[in-house]
Design an enzyme around this catalytic site. Sequence first.
Site, mmCIF file in Angstrom:
data_model
loop_
_atom_site.group_PDB
_atom_site.id
_atom_site.type_symbol
_atom_site.label_atom_id
_atom_site.label_comp_id
_atom_site.label_asym_id
_atom_site.label_seq_id
_atom_site.Cartn_x
_atom_site.Cartn_y
_atom_site.Cartn_z
ATOM 1 N N TYR A 249 33.147 7.944 52.543
ATOM 2 C CA TYR A 249 32.627 9.285 52.787
ATOM 3 C C TYR A 249 31.456 8.788 53.222
ATOM 4 O O TYR A 249 31.618 9.311 54.555
ATOM 5 C CB TYR A 249 32.451 9.827 51.993
ATOM 6 C CG TYR A 249 31.495 11.440 51.835
ATOM 7 C CD1 TYR A 249 32.273 12.428 52.550
ATOM 8 C CD2 TYR A 249 30.295 11.983 51.214
ATOM 9 C CE1 TYR A 249 30.945 13.640 52.522
ATOM 10 C CE2 TYR A 249 29.828 13.066 52.166
ATOM 11 C CZ TYR A 249 29.880 13.914 52.601
ATOM 12 O OH TYR A 249 30.032 14.828 52.514
ATOM 13 N N GLY B 77 32.139 26.970 52.714
ATOM 14 C CA GLY B 77 32.327 25.860 51.844
ATOM 15 C C GLY B 77 30.492 26.407 50.531
ATOM 16 O O GLY B 77 29.731 27.302 51.648
ATOM 17 N N GLY C 123 31.771 25.710 58.963
ATOM 18 C CA GLY C 123 32.440 25.317 57.565
ATOM 19 C C GLY C 123 31.519 26.219 56.185
ATOM 20 O O GLY C 123 30.896 26.062 55.286
#
Length: 313
Positions: free
Chosen positions: A137, A14, A11
């Site tokens: 989430y 990000g 990632g």
Amino acid sequence: MNKDSKIYVAGHRGLVGSAILRKLEKDGYTNLVYKTSNELDLRDPNQVNTFFKEEKIEYVFLAAAKVGGIVANNEYPADFIRDNLMIQSNVIDAAYRNGVTKLLFLGSTCIYPKMAPQPLKEEYLLTGELEPTNEPYAIAKIAGIKMCESYNRQYGTNYISAMPTNLYGENDNFDLHTSHVLPALIRKFHEAKENNAAFVEVWGTGSPKREFLYSDDLADACVFLMNNYKGNEIVNIGVGEDLPIGELAQKIKEVVGYNGEIRFDTSKPDGTPRKLVDVTRINSLGWKATTSLEEGLVKAYNWFLQNEKELVK
């Protein structure tokens, strides 16, 4: 970690991953590996396992995730639970199968019960109901924590889990539909200033309190934990202070230089009333945040200005 250890940042484009990458480069780590989602789909177990097998990774910062604010979580709950479960399951399992020395899994403070006592202590995990607006989430992140714990227990791996509070900084998401509150407000106030708008609308009552950690501070904490912490207990990462959203809006208004009015749309949801984390554990290990909110807001707004054309296509 040695300076030449092979380190994978999942990632890396990000908010969190890019900050970790900057921190590692600044600290002189020279053997860094990262891939875009087009080059490596972390939702595909075969791709992930092949990547780990070929690269012989030693350390993993698992910062790849599908993230968003209240709107995104409400509209795409299936995407949030599915993608996050797949990403973390594939990376954690491939790390085990290919002999990774240590892995840091990044969760979120939304894992804690909606009405948990404040500040949020690590032991409050799974003691009550979650906030409904981001439950899918949160459940995915809790599964990631438990997966790390379980692999440690069964396989003797060295996987640790850190729970950052609300984050902001370089490479944040400024999309008004899917972003978190702080970057959304930066963009709203900036555009109101540019368009000489009479007022800026802020969702909810402005009364919920939130804590905000600058992304470079989080990266510093992650590298610190990778080098100094081992254990099955999760570790909160935060500043240990919060403020009402209304007060945050006022601070951003001042940083941006907007002169109009702030109006609160009370028909919109507030989310969790308060989410302050207890940072006693990480402070006792020897780490503390150093960037003040005022300093961080100036940095975040300046980065937005430098990248506005790309961000608001």
